[in-house]
Design an enzyme around this catalytic site. Structure first.
Site, PDB file in Angstrom:
ATOM      1  N   ASP A 205       0.805  -0.966  -0.033  1.00 12.26           N
ATOM      2  CA  ASP A 205       0.116   0.152   0.027  1.00 12.26           C
ATOM      3  C   ASP A 205       0.944   1.322  -0.052  1.00 12.26           C
ATOM      4  OD1 ASP A 205      -2.224  -1.733   0.495  1.00 12.26           O
ATOM      5  OD2 ASP A 205      -1.363  -1.958   2.196  1.00 12.26           O
TER       6      ASP A 205
ATOM      7  N   HIS B 239      -4.501  -3.220   6.216  1.00 13.39           N
ATOM      8  CA  HIS B 239      -4.061  -3.686   4.877  1.00 13.39           C
ATOM      9  C   HIS B 239      -5.535  -4.155   4.356  1.00 13.39           C
ATOM     10  CE1 HIS B 239      -3.009  -5.069   1.097  1.00 13.39           C
ATOM     11  NE2 HIS B 239      -3.726  -6.308   1.242  1.00 13.39           N
TER      12      HIS B 239
HETATM   13  P1  NAX Z   1      -2.070 -18.160  -4.075  1.00 11.63           P
HETATM   14  O1  NAX Z   1      -3.361 -18.873  -4.252  1.00 11.63           O
HETATM   15  O2  NAX Z   1      -1.544 -18.419  -5.494  1.00 11.63           O
HETATM   16  O3  NAX Z   1      -1.113 -19.024  -3.386  1.00 11.63           O
HETATM   17  C1  NAX Z   1      -1.316 -19.401  -1.880  1.00 11.63           C
HETATM   18  C2  NAX Z   1      -0.582 -20.914  -1.598  1.00 11.63           C
HETATM   19  O4  NAX Z   1      -0.616 -20.864  -0.221  1.00 11.63           O
HETATM   20  C3  NAX Z   1      -1.157 -21.809  -2.237  1.00 11.63           C
HETATM   21  O5  NAX Z   1       0.283 -22.695  -2.678  1.00 11.63           O
HETATM   22  C4  NAX Z   1      -1.522 -22.630  -1.379  1.00 11.63           C
HETATM   23  O6  NAX Z   1      -1.734 -24.258  -1.246  1.00 11.63           O
HETATM   24  C5  NAX Z   1      -1.065 -22.244  -0.075  1.00 11.63           C
HETATM   25  N1  NAX Z   1      -1.764 -22.511   1.246  1.00 11.63           N
HETATM   26  C6  NAX Z   1      -2.702 -22.459   1.580  1.00 11.63           C
HETATM   27  N2  NAX Z   1      -3.144 -22.693   2.811  1.00 11.63           N
HETATM   28  C7  NAX Z   1      -1.876 -22.898   3.545  1.00 11.63           C
HETATM   29  C8  NAX Z   1      -1.307 -23.267   4.652  1.00 11.63           C
HETATM   30  N3  NAX Z   1      -2.374 -23.661   5.685  1.00 11.63           N
HETATM   31  N4  NAX Z   1      -0.100 -23.544   4.875  1.00 11.63           N
HETATM   32  C9  NAX Z   1       0.874 -23.203   4.103  1.00 11.63           C
HETATM   33  N5  NAX Z   1       0.358 -23.091   2.724  1.00 11.63           N
HETATM   34  C10 NAX Z   1      -0.942 -22.790   2.317  1.00 11.63           C
HETATM   35  O7  NAX Z   1      -2.073 -16.980  -3.552  1.00 11.63           O
HETATM   36  P2  NAX Z   1      -1.107 -15.553  -3.612  1.00 11.63           P
HETATM   37  O8  NAX Z   1      -1.537 -14.883  -4.780  1.00 11.63           O
HETATM   38  O9  NAX Z   1       0.187 -15.997  -3.675  1.00 11.63           O
HETATM   39  O10 NAX Z   1      -1.487 -14.807  -2.506  1.00 11.63           O
HETATM   40  C11 NAX Z   1      -1.185 -15.111  -1.080  1.00 11.63           C
HETATM   41  C12 NAX Z   1      -1.798 -14.402  -0.031  1.00 11.63           C
HETATM   42  O11 NAX Z   1      -1.232 -13.134  -0.168  1.00 11.63           O
HETATM   43  C13 NAX Z   1      -3.218 -14.461  -0.267  1.00 11.63           C
HETATM   44  O12 NAX Z   1      -3.866 -14.463   1.161  1.00 11.63           O
HETATM   45  C14 NAX Z   1      -3.727 -12.921  -0.831  1.00 11.63           C
HETATM   46  O13 NAX Z   1      -4.651 -12.435  -0.284  1.00 11.63           O
HETATM   47  C15 NAX Z   1      -2.318 -12.252  -0.075  1.00 11.63           C
HETATM   48  N6  NAX Z   1      -2.112 -10.748  -0.528  1.00 11.63           N
HETATM   49  C16 NAX Z   1      -1.553 -10.041   0.444  1.00 11.63           C
HETATM   50  C17 NAX Z   1      -0.997  -8.685   0.183  1.00 11.63           C
HETATM   51  C18 NAX Z   1      -0.670  -7.598   0.973  1.00 11.63           C
HETATM   52  O14 NAX Z   1      -0.287  -6.673   0.766  1.00 11.63           O
HETATM   53  N7  NAX Z   1      -0.720  -7.878   2.339  1.00 11.63           N
HETATM   54  C19 NAX Z   1      -1.166  -8.346  -1.471  1.00 11.63           C
HETATM   55  C20 NAX Z   1      -1.143  -9.572  -2.488  1.00 11.63           C
HETATM   56  C21 NAX Z   1      -2.055 -10.810  -2.001  1.00 11.63           C
HETATM   57  O15 NAX Z   1      -3.368 -10.399  -2.211  1.00 11.63           O
END
Ligand code: NAX
Length: 329
Positions: free
Chosen positions: A162, A190
């Site tokens: 952000d 966020h």
């Molecule tokens: P993806 O869905 O591409 O990847 C997430 C990965 O996490 C998958 O490989 C899944 O198998 C794994 N996973 C799920 N549960 C798990 C657990 N209990 N233990 C270990 N691994 C687990 O998502 P991606 O685009 O990489 O985003 C990841 C996270 O970042 C999401 O929650 C998203 O909302 C968040 N974000 C946060 C941002 C921020 O500024 N704080 C911005 C970007 C993003 O939106």
């Protein structure tokens, strides 16, 4: 040469992981002289994909990559970790309410907080990226606290994306180079309620607010643009921000570990009561970092417009905390 630092990354098979891991291994996060060992956590069904990412990491022949493991066991992933990037989270599925999202993630971050609390290095620096990241960080912090090893102040949430988004918008509007802009703050959660506060921003000694000189732009364009940027990326790309999120995570940890050289950066950190934000709430604050510690900038003037925004984003965090209170015992 330096001993390798163990870096745990969760959600290693995901899109952010794919942008993040290569940059960590190339030395962009902890320094070009700092070897790293990657400890990659993902769900059982994602282990094959993690192996594929590890094959590509091998194929980069990074001189600083001293080792890597893949696991679906948080206790293994966080063992002796000095940096932990909690990226993996349960995404919101069709028909899932915000409340369900909170609860599902609370379960994940309770388990991971317990693993960090018991097995990570006592000085482990934790950054939660997975959403809702402030509250997930709060849950991990509260759970880890029970083991009395890793201090609460080491649990942080990611507001840096952000912050960087806001910097870019300000640079475009003011016509100044993004690298010249100093002293931006993003307060709060966020989420679209975050408050990007440009009142203190300077560029080569000039007040950027005076350069822009357009109060309506702040309210009607700047704040909504920054607040809804995540949704705009999804709309345009068909996928949520990944490379920019990975970049922000790199910035957050690099500045925390290596220092911000007196510059303000935004980190979501447990409040110490500064600016009337209740203690323990993970809230975006302006900080400087030095010797691996952050310090909240004190004494900033909070005008009525800013207070209203800061309270609004705080109220959302208080609601989220209320929603997971029963799970924390
Ligand atoms: P993806 O869905 O591409 O990847 C997430 C990965 O996490 C998958 O490989 C899944 O198998 C794994 N996973 C799920 N549960 C798990 C657990 N209990 N233990 C270990 N691994 C687990 O998502 P991606 O685009 O990489 O985003 C990841 C996270 O970042 C999401 O929650 C998203 O909302 C968040 N974000 C946060 C941002 C921020 O500024 N704080 C911005 C970007 C993003 O939106």
């Amino acid at each position: 040469s330096k001993a390798p630092v163990r870096v745990a990354v969760t959600g290693a098979a995901g899109q952010i992981g794919y942008s993040l891991l290569f940059r960590i291994a190339s030395g962009e996060m902890l320094g070009k002289d700092q070897p790293v060992i990657l400890q990659l956590l993902d769900l059982p069904q994602a282990q094959k994909a993690v192996k594929g990412v590890m094959m590509e990491l091998e194929d980069c022949a990074f001189p600083l990559l001293a080792g890597m493991i893949a696991t679906d066991d948080p206790n293994v992933a966080f063992k002796d970790a000095q940096v932990a990037l909690l990226v993996g989270a349960r995404p919101r599925g069709p028909g899932m309410e915000r409340k369900d999202l909170l609860t599902e993630n609370a379960k994940i971050f309770t388990v991971q907080g317990a693993a960090i609390g018991q097995y990570a290095a006592p000085d482990c620096k934790v950054l939660v990226v997975g959403n809702p990241c402030n509250t997930n960080a709060y849950i991990a912090m509260k759970t880890a606290e029970k083991y009395g090893r890793v201090p609460a102040k080491n649990f942080t949430g990611m507001l840096r994306l952000d912050h960087n988004r806001a910097l870019s918008q300000l640079a475009a509007k003011s016509g100044r180079a993004v690298s010249s802009l100093k002293s931006l703050v993003v307060w709060g959660n966020h989420s679209p309620t975050m408050y990007a506060d440009y009142r203190f921003v300077t560029s080569n000694g000039d007040a950027v607010k005076s350069l822009i000189n357009d109060e309506a732009w702040n309210r009607d364009v700047f704040l909504p643009t920054v607040g809804k940027r995540g949704a705009a990326i999804i709309e345009a790309r068909g996928l949520s921000s990944a490379a920019s999120a990975a970049n922000a995570a790199i910035d957050h940890i690099r500045d925390w570990v290596l220092g911000s050289n007196g510059e303000w950066v935004t980190m979501g950190v447990p409040s110490d009561g500064s600016y009337g934000i209740p203690e323990g709430i993970i809230y975006g604050f302006p900080v400087t970092t030095e010797n691996g510690e952050y310090k909240i900038i004190q004494g900033l003037d909070i005008d009525a417009f800013s207070r209203e925004r800061m309270t609004n984003t705080l109220n959302e965090l208080l609601e989220e905390r209320e929603g997971v209170k029963d799970l924390l015992g």
